[in-house]
Design an enzyme around this catalytic site. Sequence first.
Site, PDB file in Angstrom:
ATOM      1  N   CYS A   1       0.768  -1.251   0.000  1.00  0.00           N
ATOM      2  CA  CYS A   1       0.000   0.000   0.000  1.00  0.00           C
ATOM      3  C   CYS A   1       0.795   1.293   0.000  1.00  0.00           C
ATOM      4  O   CYS A   1       0.460   2.217  -0.744  1.00  0.00           O
ATOM      5  CB  CYS A   1      -0.986   0.000   1.160  1.00  0.00           C
ATOM      6  SG  CYS A   1      -0.209  -0.137   2.779  1.00  0.00           S
TER       7      CYS A   1
ATOM      8  N   HIS B   1      -1.490   6.521   5.387  1.00  0.00           N
ATOM      9  CA  HIS B   1      -0.301   5.667   5.379  1.00  0.00           C
ATOM     10  C   HIS B   1       0.833   6.208   4.506  1.00  0.00           C
ATOM     11  O   HIS B   1       1.591   5.444   3.914  1.00  0.00           O
ATOM     12  CB  HIS B   1      -0.649   4.233   4.947  1.00  0.00           C
ATOM     13  CG  HIS B   1       0.239   3.216   5.625  1.00  0.00           C
ATOM     14  ND1 HIS B   1       0.071   1.853   5.502  1.00  0.00           N
ATOM     15  CD2 HIS B   1       1.320   3.370   6.442  1.00  0.00           C
ATOM     16  CE1 HIS B   1       0.982   1.218   6.204  1.00  0.00           C
ATOM     17  NE2 HIS B   1       1.760   2.128   6.777  1.00  0.00           N
TER      18      HIS B   1
END
Length: 582
Positions: A80, A141
Site C-alpha cells: 500500500c 499511510h
Amino acid sequence: MPPIKLAIVTLLLLLPSLVVTSPTEKATKKQPNILILLVDDLGFGDIGANGNTTIRTPNVDRIAKEGVRLSHHLTAAPVCTPSRSALLTGKYPIRMGMVPSIQMQVFPFTASQAGLPTNETTFAKVAQRSGYRTGLIGKWHLGAHCSNSKDFCHHPNNHGFDYFYGCLLTLLKDFSGLGESILHSRFPHYYRNISLTLLATLASLGVGYKIGILPRKLCIFLALLGVLVTGFLFCLPGYLVRTVNSQLHRQTELVEQPIRFEKLTQRLVWEGEEFLDKAVDEGKPFLLFMSFLQVHSPLYNSVPGYRGRSAHGWYGDNIEEMDWSVGQILDALDKRGLSDDTIVYFSSDNGGHIEETTHTGERAGGHNGIYRGSKCQGAVDGGIRVPGLLRWPGVIPAGSQSNALTSQMDIFPTLLEAMGQPVPSGIDGRSITKLLRQPQSTKSPHDFLFQYCGTLLHAVRWNSPEGVLKLRHYSPNWLPGTEGCRYICGCMEGLGSVRHSVPLLYDLSTDERETAIVPADSERYRRLVPQILEAERRHQASLSSVPSQFTFAKLMWRPWLQDCCNFPLCNCRDTKYDSRPA
C-alpha cells in the site's frame, strides 16, 4: 424601429454578457466533481463485477454497470504505501524514494520521519489550486511528521486535502484487542531471536572481561547500552504498537486513541456525507477520496446485520459491509443531484492478501481470481492486478469493458485533464480519457509498464504488436506445494524472492495465469527479449537519485514525534457521533 435593426441592437446589447458567461460555462464543463473509492487489500476476484458469485457487492457492481470495467488494471507496487504514492502522483514510487531496499515494505509507525516528500505534486494539490474542495476520509499511510509532533509535514493537509478524517497509518492486527500481532505474524520468533542475540552479546562481553580483553567499566557500559538499545529500538515499539499507532485524526487533531471499531464504518461514511454537504453549500466542485480501512485486517463489522452475513466468514462480511459504504456514498451523490456531474473511480491499493488469517485461523485475505500470487509479490499478477471501475456520465458508455493495459498512475493525468489543468512532464501515468470514451479499443497508452517490488525491478510488461508480453526477472519463493509464503513474501533476493538467471517470458494475451513460458531457446524469445531489455535500460537511465524514505533512521519510532491524547494515558474517544444511531 425596423425589426432587423431591432434584432441587431438587441444582439449587440447581449453580446457582452455572452462573452462573459461563455468561458464560465466552459470552465464548469471542465470541472466535474471527483469521487475516488479505494479499498485496502481487496482482491481482483472479490467483487461481482469481476466474476465473484458468492460475495454480494451490488453497489460496487453498479459502478461497472453504469461505466466501464478495466480488466487489465495494475497498481505500481504490490503493497500500500508505495502504490498509494503512485496513485496520488502518477509516478513510479522509485522516483520519489517511496520504495524499500530493506524488508520493511510500509511505514510501521506514525511517529517516524518517513513520508511522501513534500515537494511532490498530488492530484489533490492540483484540484485545490483549481478551486476544488478536497477531502480524504479513511486511510493515509504516507507519513505524518518530519522533525516534531506539531509540524505534520507529510499530513494530507500538506498534500492538497482541505479536510482529513481517518487513520494516518493503517489498521494493524494488534488493534483488535484479541491478542493478534502483526509482528508475530510476520516474524513468529522475533522476540526469541532478539533475546538470544542480546544474551549472546552480554555473554561475549562477559568473556571479554574474564580473559582481560575489555575493562570492567567498559563491559558494564556496553551491556547497559545493549539492553537499552535493544529495548528501545526492537522491543518497546512492538509492545506499544496498539498505543502508538491506533489513532484517528480530524485534520491534525488526535480525536481517538486507540481506534474503537464501534460505528467506525458508519463514521467514515457520515464524514463523507458531511463533506459533500459543505461542498454543495460552498458551491464548489469537489474531490472526495474515500480511502476505506476495510478490508485490511483486523476484520471488523460495525453495521448491524453484516456480521455472519456472507458465505466467506469475517472476510466476506467485511467486503459486503464495504459495499454498503460504497452504496451510501453513491446514494449521497444521487440525493444531492451530483451523480451526473461526478467522476467515480473504484479500485484497491494492491492485490488480496491470500496468506492472512484471523486469530482463530480463519482465512482473512482476498481472492485474486485466476491470477497467481498475493499482496507483497511484485512479479506475479495477484499482487498488482486490481479492480478498476470508472463511471463518468456523458463520457463513458454504460456497461462497457476495456481490456487495454492501464495503470493506477493513469488516474493522475486523467483527472488533471478533466479539471482542465495541464499535465506536468516527468510523470509515468498516461491519460486514459480517450480510452474511456471508446473502451472497445484495445490500444493502451503504454508501450511498457515496469513492475517493482521494493527497489528491484521484478517484471516488465510490453504492449507489443504480438499482444501483451511479460518478462519476469524474479518469482516469489513460495512454500513447497503452495502459491504463498508463511505470511508475506519479501521483495529481496533470498528473502522471499528468487532471481532468474535467464528471465522468464510469458504471453499474457493467451496465458494470463502465467503457466507456460516462451522457451528461452526459441526464435521468438531471442527476437523479443532484447527489445524488452532495451526498454528496461532506457527506463532505468531515466531514474535519478532521490533520498529514500525507507532508511532505518527515517522508519524508526521516535518518542518526540508521538501523538498522545490525555497524556500520559494516550486514551481518548471521538464523541461526535455517539448519539447518532448505528
